[in-house]
Write an enzyme that holds these catalytic residues in place. Sequence first.
Site: not given
Ligand SMILES: NC(=O)c1ccc[n+]([C@@H]2O[C@H](COP(=O)([O-])OP(=O)(O)OC[C@H]3O[C@@H](n4cnc5c(N)ncnc54)[C@H](OP(=O)(O)O)[C@@H]3O)[C@@H](O)[C@H]2O)c1
Ligand SMILES: N[C@@H](CCO)C(=O)O
Length: 428
Positions: A11, A102, A198, A202, A301
């Site tokens: 994702g 987290k 969230d 953290k 991001g």
């Molecule tokens: N977004 C941020 O800025 C950010 C920053 C720091 C930490 N995080 C953390 O990073 C992690 C990912 O966040 P994200 O924003 O990248 O999430 P996201 O965009 O929703 O991506 C999730 C990915 O995981 C796959 N997935 C989810 N559940 C699944 C399952 N049961 N089986 C197979 N594949 C599965 C999805 O597949 P599909 O693509 O096929 O749907 C997608 O590719 C989370 O723990 C979040 O808290 C995010």
């Molecule tokens: N959803 C989280 C992503 C980073 O952990 C935020 O907005 O800070």
Amino acid sequence: MGVKLGILGLGTVGTGTVQLLQDMVGRNPLLQEIEIYRVGVRSLDKIRNVELPAQVLTTDLAAIVNDPAVDIVVELMGGLEPARSLILKALNHGKHVVTANKAVIARFGAEIFTTANQAGVYVMLEAAVGGGIPVIQPLKQSLSVNRINTVTGIINGTTNYILTRMQTEGSNFSDVLADAQRLGYAEADPTSDVEGLDAADKIAILASLGFGGRINLEDVYCEGIRQVSKTDITYAEKLGFVIKLLAIAKKYTDSSDLSVRVHPTLVPKPHPLASINGVYNAILVEGEPIGQVMFFGPGAGAGATASAVTSDILNLVAVLKTSTANPNPLFTCAHQDYCQIAPITELVTRFYARFLTKDQPGVIGKLGTCFGNYGVSLESVVQTGFQGGLAEIVVVTHDVREGDFRKALAEIKNLEDIDSIPSLLRVL
Ligand SMILES: NC(=O)c1ccc[n+]([C@@H]2O[C@H](COP(=O)([O-])OP(=O)(O)OC[C@H]3O[C@@H](n4cnc5c(N)ncnc54)[C@H](OP(=O)(O)O)[C@@H]3O)[C@@H](O)[C@H]2O)c1
Ligand SMILES: N[C@@H](CCO)C(=O)O
Ligand code: NA
């Protein structure tokens, strides 16, 4: 032989990480040792922003964590299950794990780190707190000789982005949340951002690292930003504050108890955290002998988070290349005891409260008497506005024990002249 990655999730963060790993020029040459061997996703039909050989993508995530060829599992899928089970399986199969999750670490950290320690592998989580900001490794390593007193952070990018735009543009909450989702900052379910959950995950992780013990997530007091209105932002501004969602872990001076909490807070404008805007995060660590040190940077991001994920991968590549018989204690997490967290009623803080009252003489005096009965002293009292025929009174208190303040409020709520108390916020 290269180091083989099994990435779970493609994702926002997974895509950013693959993009970084596919564009190595000018980066650390050790990255060239890495092979993106498998990437697990939910759907093979989705259009992706990265190109990967067809055999790399799979929906069979269990096969990735069981595959003997995989050296490092990079969990970027989010959610509790199946993320937790897949991490545990990977560890039990002797694979190092990098995670940005987290939510899983704050709830199942004890189980995950115990499993990792038994298996002699590492769990790295730099991306889990503060996105791209290096804060986990500094707390584990560079600052670990200090006695930490306080960790105060703006550690949720989504809510800081929302509050900043509400403050600077007078924007509407739900429009701004939609923008944060579009930009990839928000969690899959943005309730966890908005409700402060969230940030609670953290701060539990940061408190555990800073204070050297496990943290029971249920003990972390948590309020989100839904109650913060444009009216409060305007009053705060007039009084010399900005409103931020702060996550605070603080050691009480007269006991070993900790206060660990997340809530919207009025921050004095000259305070360094007051100027952290948009998706930026900052974590102010206070310790002895270092004094104050602040970490600042993009808190969410794709690119920023990929930087943290890939730095963890790189550390593990270095470990795999230099294979040691004993685990590096600065990489492991071996806390056994739980930190004692004091109830929120014991907190001593300043408060901001906004009252809607009948417009009658003597109301402010009655408020003052109730507060006085419980030893609550007032720093300022402002009556400027009217709402629907009701007078609006804003007070800021001096430091007070939260339990005493709440007793005074309970008495105030019963006063005939009081219509409602729409806002109650803590002041830094
Ligand atoms: N977004 C941020 O800025 C950010 C920053 C720091 C930490 N995080 C953390 O990073 C992690 C990912 O966040 P994200 O924003 O990248 O999430 P996201 O965009 O929703 O991506 C999730 C990915 O995981 C796959 N997935 C989810 N559940 C699944 C399952 N049961 N089986 C197979 N594949 C599965 C999805 O597949 P599909 O693509 O096929 O749907 C997608 O590719 C989370 O723990 C979040 O808290 C995010
Ligand atoms: N959803 C989280 C992503 C980073 O952990 C935020 O907005 O800070
Ligand atoms: Na980080």
